[in-house]
Design a protein around this motif. Sequence first.
Motif, mmCIF file in Angstrom:
data_model
loop_
_atom_site.group_PDB
_atom_site.id
_atom_site.type_symbol
_atom_site.label_atom_id
_atom_site.label_comp_id
_atom_site.label_asym_id
_atom_site.label_seq_id
_atom_site.Cartn_x
_atom_site.Cartn_y
_atom_site.Cartn_z
ATOM 1 N N ASP A 69 0.619 -1.077 -0.148
ATOM 2 C CA ASP A 69 -0.111 -0.029 0.048
ATOM 3 C C ASP A 69 0.930 1.463 -0.250
ATOM 4 O O ASP A 69 1.820 1.397 0.728
ATOM 5 N N PRO A 70 0.957 2.298 -1.117
ATOM 6 C CA PRO A 70 1.637 3.190 -1.092
ATOM 7 C C PRO A 70 1.287 4.326 -0.038
ATOM 8 O O PRO A 70 1.768 5.308 0.251
ATOM 9 N N GLY A 71 0.230 4.106 0.800
ATOM 10 C CA GLY A 71 -0.179 5.162 1.850
ATOM 11 C C GLY A 71 -0.726 6.387 1.205
ATOM 12 O O GLY A 71 -1.618 6.325 -0.012
ATOM 13 N N ILE A 72 -0.651 7.551 1.665
ATOM 14 C CA ILE A 72 -1.341 8.838 1.253
ATOM 15 C C ILE A 72 -0.710 9.179 0.204
ATOM 16 O O ILE A 72 0.630 9.703 0.419
ATOM 17 N N ALA A 73 -1.146 9.251 -0.928
ATOM 18 C CA ALA A 73 -0.558 9.827 -2.286
ATOM 19 C C ALA A 73 -0.613 11.162 -2.184
ATOM 20 O O ALA A 73 -1.629 11.751 -1.825
ATOM 21 N N HIS A 74 0.388 11.942 -2.311
ATOM 22 C CA HIS A 74 0.161 13.619 -2.417
ATOM 23 C C HIS A 74 1.259 14.051 -3.472
ATOM 24 O O HIS A 74 2.367 13.718 -3.379
ATOM 25 N N ALA A 75 0.748 15.080 -4.343
ATOM 26 C CA ALA A 75 1.595 15.794 -5.258
ATOM 27 C C ALA A 75 1.190 17.381 -5.560
ATOM 28 O O ALA A 75 2.056 18.098 -5.799
#
Length: 378
Positions: free
Chosen positions: A197-203
């Motif tokens: 699971d990549p967790g919280i994705a943020h960009a």
Amino acid sequence: MRATRAIIHLENLQYNIGLIRERLPKGTKLCVPVKADAYGHGALRVAVAAIRSGAHFLAVASVQEGIDLREAGIVAPILSLSLPIPEEIPLIIEHELTPLVVDGEFIHQLGEVAKLMGKKVPVHLKIDTGMSRIGCAPGQAAFLAKQIAQEKHLVLEGTATHLAAADSTAPQDIAFTRGQLAQFDRALEEIRNEGIDPGIAHAANSGAVCQYPEAAYGMVRPGILIYGYPPSEDLKDCIPVKPVMELETRVVAIKKIEAGTAVSYNRTWTAPEDTYIATLPVGYADGLLRRLSPGMSVRIGDKRFPVVGRICMDQCMVDIGPDPWVQRWDVATIFGPEPCGESARDLAGLADTIPYEITCGINRRVPRVYLGDEARNW
């Protein structure tokens, strides 16, 4: 209280956060950057106001900035956006900061120290999709995510990237940003394909919040929008945010000078007629950039007056005309939200820079005065 002071309108900060949250998909978290002393606004007071307005994470640029918040009582998650040195690893763990990781060496070092300290540390994997600053190559992301998963004392809480040109509306920059997002999407998918699971994705930074709704992912990190300015002139109408900082001072002296008299260092300005000069106790040591004169003006009452001559370290001079109504001790506003007229954005245009540099540059010797409901509840 010093004559020169920065008034921080916390009600505007909370208003801006509200506008931003309205644009986000339901469930998207908000990370508020409070690095660089909250862009000059005061990290602790801004952090408290942001958390009470719905921020889920805070972001800092150094380990010490995070420690300062922890020691002041902040318990919200704090993401450290810059890379630390090895000596800072125990401090990261002790103060429960969340570091970015970008390579196997640091992941291993962090895991070893966490094991020795008996702690489990959340980390965010940073992927470089085109900023060319920090981050792993997109093709390495899944491998590094596996390494994090194998470290018993680390937890992959999130995966991030940073957009280099999201504040531009130029076709080539739009294509570049969409390319960055496509790379990020592929990297996230490759991590998931490894069963991780990549967790919280943020960009999303401020520019992406304005014009790339697909970049919201699980969390956004708008910076300058929260402090009341658009991320660029291209996006000046994207969200009607309100400036949070107001810089004001007072007239401390008024003197009459004759035509032909030079004012300030190097005699760069000479009075074309008999006039009166008001001296203000604010200068470049306070953050009022020397290059703002000529061209800058200040508001006294309902009128603007030009700053003349060189801005000095601690003072500057204003031409108030041959028949002035201005009085000693009158308030002079350098910049601020409406109805103050000029804002940090206007000064940034005059100095050929960005509002970030104007607000970040206001020195800590300038006292901060906090207004709004949040200030009253402090």
